[in-house]
Design a protein around this motif. Structure first.
Motif, PDB file in Angstrom:
ATOM      1  N   LYS A 173       2.429   2.219  -3.281  1.00 10.49           N
ATOM      2  CA  LYS A 173       1.551   2.776  -4.321  1.00 10.49           C
ATOM      3  C   LYS A 173       1.673   4.296  -4.399  1.00 10.49           C
ATOM      4  O   LYS A 173       1.247   4.909  -5.375  1.00 10.49           O
ATOM      5  CB  LYS A 173       0.086   2.412  -4.018  1.00 10.49           C
ATOM      6  N   LEU A 174       2.211   4.903  -3.350  1.00 10.34           N
ATOM      7  CA  LEU A 174       2.371   6.352  -3.351  1.00 10.34           C
ATOM      8  C   LEU A 174       3.420   6.736  -4.387  1.00 10.34           C
ATOM      9  O   LEU A 174       4.370   5.983  -4.614  1.00 10.34           O
ATOM     10  CB  LEU A 174       2.795   6.838  -1.968  1.00 10.34           C
ATOM     11  N   PRO A 175       3.260   7.897  -5.036  1.00  8.91           N
ATOM     12  CA  PRO A 175       4.180   8.257  -6.114  1.00  8.91           C
ATOM     13  C   PRO A 175       5.588   8.516  -5.584  1.00  8.91           C
ATOM     14  O   PRO A 175       5.757   9.171  -4.560  1.00  8.91           O
ATOM     15  CB  PRO A 175       3.564   9.535  -6.697  1.00  8.91           C
ATOM     16  N   GLY A 176       6.583   7.964  -6.273  1.00  6.86           N
ATOM     17  CA  GLY A 176       7.977   8.222  -5.917  1.00  6.86           C
ATOM     18  C   GLY A 176       8.463   7.377  -4.756  1.00  6.86           C
ATOM     19  O   GLY A 176       9.575   7.572  -4.267  1.00  6.86           O
ATOM     20  N   ILE A 177       7.651   6.439  -4.291  1.00  8.55           N
ATOM     21  CA  ILE A 177       8.076   5.578  -3.180  1.00  8.55           C
ATOM     22  C   ILE A 177       8.155   4.141  -3.678  1.00  8.55           C
ATOM     23  O   ILE A 177       7.145   3.554  -4.061  1.00  8.55           O
ATOM     24  CB  ILE A 177       7.111   5.706  -1.981  1.00  8.55           C
TER      25      ILE A 177
ATOM     26  N   ARG B 265      15.138  -6.354   7.724  1.00  6.54           N
ATOM     27  CA  ARG B 265      15.657  -6.094   6.383  1.00  6.54           C
ATOM     28  C   ARG B 265      16.926  -6.882   6.113  1.00  6.54           C
ATOM     29  O   ARG B 265      17.186  -7.317   4.998  1.00  6.54           O
ATOM     30  CB  ARG B 265      15.954  -4.598   6.213  1.00  6.54           C
TER      31      ARG B 265
ATOM     32  N   LEU C 226      -4.697   2.204   2.468  1.00  8.31           N
ATOM     33  CA  LEU C 226      -3.416   2.533   3.091  1.00  8.31           C
ATOM     34  C   LEU C 226      -3.540   2.599   4.609  1.00  8.31           C
ATOM     35  O   LEU C 226      -2.777   1.959   5.339  1.00  8.31           O
ATOM     36  CB  LEU C 226      -2.917   3.881   2.544  1.00  8.31           C
TER      37      LEU C 226
ATOM     38  N   LEU D 102       9.318  -0.269   2.734  1.00  6.60           N
ATOM     39  CA  LEU D 102       9.665  -1.168   3.846  1.00  6.60           C
ATOM     40  C   LEU D 102      10.330  -0.383   4.981  1.00  6.60           C
ATOM     41  O   LEU D 102      10.049  -0.593   6.156  1.00  6.60           O
ATOM     42  CB  LEU D 102      10.605  -2.275   3.342  1.00  6.60           C
ATOM     43  N   ARG D 103      11.199   0.567   4.600  1.00  7.98           N
ATOM     44  CA  ARG D 103      11.871   1.381   5.612  1.00  7.98           C
ATOM     45  C   ARG D 103      10.844   2.179   6.425  1.00  7.98           C
ATOM     46  O   ARG D 103      10.925   2.262   7.654  1.00  7.98           O
ATOM     47  CB  ARG D 103      12.864   2.330   4.923  1.00  7.98           C
ATOM     48  N   LEU D 104       9.858   2.762   5.728  1.00  9.63           N
ATOM     49  CA  LEU D 104       8.838   3.560   6.413  1.00  9.63           C
ATOM     50  C   LEU D 104       8.001   2.677   7.328  1.00  9.63           C
ATOM     51  O   LEU D 104       7.711   3.038   8.470  1.00  9.63           O
ATOM     52  CB  LEU D 104       7.941   4.258   5.390  1.00  9.63           C
TER      53      LEU D 104
ATOM     54  N   GLU E 272       0.828  -1.212   0.000  1.00 10.98           N
ATOM     55  CA  GLU E 272       0.000   0.000   0.000  1.00 10.98           C
ATOM     56  C   GLU E 272       0.861   1.261   0.000  1.00 10.98           C
ATOM     57  O   GLU E 272       0.585   2.199  -0.727  1.00 10.98           O
ATOM     58  CB  GLU E 272      -0.949   0.010   1.208  1.00 10.98           C
ATOM     59  N   VAL E 273       1.915   1.261   0.821  1.00 10.62           N
ATOM     60  CA  VAL E 273       2.777   2.454   0.888  1.00 10.62           C
ATOM     61  C   VAL E 273       3.497   2.653  -0.447  1.00 10.62           C
ATOM     62  O   VAL E 273       3.661   3.778  -0.918  1.00 10.62           O
ATOM     63  CB  VAL E 273       3.779   2.343   2.055  1.00 10.62           C
TER      64      VAL E 273
ATOM     65  N   HIS F 199      -1.645  13.666  -3.706  1.00  6.88           N
ATOM     66  CA  HIS F 199      -1.897  12.458  -4.502  1.00  6.88           C
ATOM     67  C   HIS F 199      -3.095  11.695  -3.939  1.00  6.88           C
ATOM     68  O   HIS F 199      -3.989  11.303  -4.679  1.00  6.88           O
ATOM     69  CB  HIS F 199      -0.651  11.573  -4.519  1.00  6.88           C
TER      70      HIS F 199
END
Lengths: 205, 205
Positions: free
Chosen positions: A17-21, B90, B44, A27-29, A14-15, B32
């Motif tokens: 899907k955000l643009p630029g991620i 990770r 999300l 995974l880090r977030l 899901e995360v 977005h």
């Protein structure tokens, strides 16, 4: 990427899907949220949920606003005769930061882009035309991105405004394009530099 | 940054708390979500909420898992005598991706870092010592970051393991450090290059 938990996998998907991620950043977030206490995640999800559910747009300029008429449109000290047409809220913020503009705005909500399936009817053009015909607007400033999509949109908006306007003359202008101030001439691209020569202005004395 | 809406401001503030995400990026992400339909935001926030509420950790290795014992610990075909100590999930994923390791893991949950307020008691060291003394572990591989924090943690873990272990001999090893494969020698930093000369291995014949 192989995850040891479906919950993590789902959250990362899901995360990401955000643009630029990408998935690694996602995974880090997600792992960051797991390290922080519960409140961090709750605050984040509640802020996003409330935003998505309760958001309202200014009835006049379509900018995001907590009231029916936004603070800029409602401000009697702003020049009611000038409307600046921009793509989205970020452009309003950018122009407001310059402190050089004192008129009103009109948020189109995007630019015409057949590639992304955005047609003229997806933008707030009709309400702009109505605003210009019904109110005493004397100048419309087009402040769209200097891209093909931005130029197409500017052309379309200009055409619609010219067709609709019958009474007083309406000035339609575009923000100046040229070499950025502080930029080095040798780094400017050819099209910008070429246009900036053609569109030269008189030197101040 | 001046926002036209408290809802946006609040959402941007929360998103910008995530590591590596500044206020401009946060605004882009939030806008977005506003452009997409309601479901994107719901999916999300629900994924994050469920993750934070339902997450469980493997009782044995502390890796994130949907079960009480994770798939790696529960796999009888993995070498039960070797435990690789890593910082977080990770690192498990990174090592699993190499397909070169067939033992078990032990997730410390971080490294000792006085700057960030992480002390030895915040890490899963005691349970590692217990695992090593109670089970037939023959080798502990330390795969921590080659940083000062990682080295300090490795030193601490080694000391605790040596103190506790009384029975069979235990091998404690560290993953090899040296110039990365495919890397250009001239770009390697001096410390890495210096160490890689001191820690040279016999050339394969």
């Amino acid at each position: 990427m192989h995850f040891s938990s479906k919950l993590i996998e789902n959250a990362v998907n899901e995360v990401a899907k955000l643009p630029g991620i990408g998935r690694k950043t996602a995974l880090r977030l997600v792992l960051h949220l797991l390290k922080e206490d519960n409140g961090t995640t709750t605050d984040l999800t509640e802020a996003l949920t409330r935003l998505r559910q309760d958001i309202t747009y200014c009835r006049q300029c379509h900018n995001i606003s907590d009231h029916e008429i936004c603070a800029i449109c409602a401000n009697p000290r702003r020049d009611q005769h000038t409307v600046c047409v921009i793509e989205d809220m970020r452009d309003v913020m950018a122009i407001e930061n310059t402190s050089q503009y004192h008129g009103l705005y009109h948020v189109l909500g995007g630019v015409i882009s057949p590639m992304e399936g955005v047609g003229p009817n997806d933008l707030h053009v009709a309400s702009l035309v109505r605003r210009v015909t019904e109110h005493d607007v004397r100048e419309v400033i087009l402040a769209l991105s200097p891209t093909m999509e931005g130029d197409t949109t500017a052309y379309y908006v200009t055409k619609k405004l010219r067709e609709a306007r019958t009474g007083n003359p309406l000035r339609i202008s575009t923000i100046a394009r040229g070499v950025p101030i502080g930029g080095n001439l040798e780094y400017a691209d050819e099209i910008t530099l070429g246009r900036s020569i053609l569109a030269r202005t008189n030197a101040s004395e």
